[in-house]
Design an enzyme around this catalytic site. Structure first.
Site, mmCIF file in Angstrom:
data_model
loop_
_atom_site.group_PDB
_atom_site.id
_atom_site.type_symbol
_atom_site.label_atom_id
_atom_site.label_comp_id
_atom_site.label_asym_id
_atom_site.label_seq_id
_atom_site.Cartn_x
_atom_site.Cartn_y
_atom_site.Cartn_z
ATOM 1 C CD GLU A 45 -31.128 30.866 -51.965
ATOM 2 O OE1 GLU A 45 -29.905 30.865 -51.700
ATOM 3 O OE2 GLU A 45 -32.005 30.974 -51.091
ATOM 4 C CE1 TYR A 128 -27.785 27.393 -49.529
ATOM 5 C CE2 TYR A 128 -27.583 28.659 -51.557
ATOM 6 C CZ TYR A 128 -28.105 28.510 -50.298
ATOM 7 O OH TYR A 128 -28.962 29.441 -49.801
ATOM 8 C CG ASP A 146 -25.553 28.757 -45.912
ATOM 9 O OD1 ASP A 146 -25.843 28.010 -44.957
ATOM 10 O OD2 ASP A 146 -25.628 29.984 -45.851
ATOM 11 C CB CYS A 198 -24.984 30.748 -34.741
ATOM 12 S SG CYS A 198 -23.797 29.435 -34.384
ATOM 13 C CB CYS A 205 -24.237 31.588 -26.688
ATOM 14 S SG CYS A 205 -22.949 31.091 -27.866
ATOM 15 C CB CYS A 208 -28.520 30.844 -29.305
ATOM 16 S SG CYS A 208 -28.651 29.547 -30.567
ATOM 17 C CB CYS A 214 -25.393 24.509 -28.757
ATOM 18 S SG CYS A 214 -23.925 24.981 -29.695
#
Length: 356
Positions: A45, A128, A146, A198, A205, A208, A214
């Site tokens: 991370e 985060y 994030d 995305c 899309c 997705c 959405c």
DNA sequence: CATCCGTGGGC
DNA sequence: TGCCCAAGGAT
């Protein structure tokens, strides 16, 4: 927060997609297992802060080979860790990484805190990273936001407030869709979605799993979200750098811990600015390279003019530094700017040798 | 909330 | 080619 209706549907659809399409990444537990080493999760991370998965890969492999546990990292030499980080950027992360490892060993008996609040108190661990480690390594429900999650959420809810003012609304919306169970998988699924489907430009899309939910997909231009504030222009700066050679060695300095390229080895250089004052660190017969090295940092671009000279045996430049063997310059851990300066000097020497 | 802090890849 | 962007944190 309650999770129901449309919100729970989003998490369900995303996790089902993740179960099939999750990326295999070195710091992820193998599919079907629950093993997750908090040290590896934390290390990944921190490395991934503002850094792409592709860039982190080899660094993560080298770090986990050299320092397989937080105890071993805590016991490492500062210079070895900084050199291992060279090229990855944002060098304050490396200094904080070491401070954090030592704090975990010294203050927490070698075990990472398992709550957001506990993690948040460690150096280099912000909102985060604390949420990500709590969720991924310890299975806690945490709202992990994030840049990927910001983009996905801004599109899901068609949030048109420009960033960064939209942060609070985005976080509230992310909270609403975060499930109580599998929060770590959910966070990683959101980030996978943002990285592979995305995407900032030309989102896919058509494949997705969330397009039915959405709000941006229902608009003419889903990629218009999130809206961002206009960015300011980068100033140009000039500087001078010196290649000082003596008996097969080059003079390297260590930059101050704070500030740009903090704590890293470097060629000696002047201040950088619009028209910086500059005086070579030693009186010598200088040869100047025809072209400066150009480099772009986060908030300015730099043209570094380079000058090189040989010193006689026993001569020393002003100030503190070390003579580094030129044939092992690759092991010095120079940040990219100075690695490129070294390459420019090498090319200049080769060109002159060819002329002789 | 704004600024500082790296680098490499994609388009 | 220039611009955008990335699993942000510290101050």
């Amino acid at each position: 927060m309650r999770v129901e209706g449309r919100e729970s549907k989003i998490a369900g659809a995303l996790l089902a997609h993740y179960d099939v399409h999750a990326r295999r990444l070195p710091w992820r537990a193998p599919p079907g297992t629950n093993a997750s080493d908090p040290y590896r999760v934390w290390l990944s991370e921190v490395m991934l802060q503002q850094t792409t998965v592709a860039a982190v890969g080899p660094y993560f492999a080298r770090f986990t080979t050299s320092w397989p546990t937080v105890e071993e990292l805590a016991a490492a030499q500062d210079a070895d860790v900084m050199a291992a980080w060279a090229g990855l950027g944002y060098y304050a992360r490396a200094r904080n990484l070491l401070s954090c490892a030592r704090a975990v060993v010294r203050d927490h008996d070698g075990r990472f805190p398992d709550t957001e609040e506990g993690l948040r108190g460690l150096p280099g661990v912000g909102a985060y990273t604390a949420a990500a480690v709590a969720a991924i390594a310890f299975g806690r429900r945490a709202v992990v936001v994030d840049a990927n999650v910001e983009r996905v959420v801004a599109r899901l809810f068609a949030i048109d407030t420009p960033l960064p003012a939209a942060r609070s609304a985005i976080r509230a919306a992310a909270d609403r869709i975060t499930p109580d169970a599998r929060a770590g998988d959910f966070a990683q699924a959101m980030m996978d979605l943002g990285a592979t489907i995305c995407t900032p430009r030309n989102p896919a899309c058509g494949i997705c799993p969330l397009r039915q939910d959405c709000a941006a997909f229902a608009t003419a231009d889903p990629a218009a979200f999130p809206v961002k504030a206009p960015k300011k222009v980068k100033p140009h700066r000039l500087g001078h750098g010196w290649w000082i050679e003596r008996d097969g060695h080059v003079w390297l300095v260590r930059r101050p811990d704070k500030g740009l390229l903090g704590g890293m080895r470097a060629l000696p250089s002047s201040d950088w600015g619009a028209a910086p004052e500059w005086t070579p660190p030693v009186d010598a017969a200088w040869t100047s390279l025809a072209e400066p090295v150009s480099h772009v940092f986060t908030h300015f671009s730099l043209a570094l003019a380079l000058h090189r000279a040989h010193l006689d045996a026993g001569m020393e430049p002003n100030g503190t530094g070390e003579w580094w063997p030129i044939d092992r310059i690759g092991e010095a851990g120079l940040p990219t700017l100075f690695a490129r300066a070294v390459e420019a000097v090498r090319r200049d020497k080769d060109a002159r040798d060819a002329k002789d």
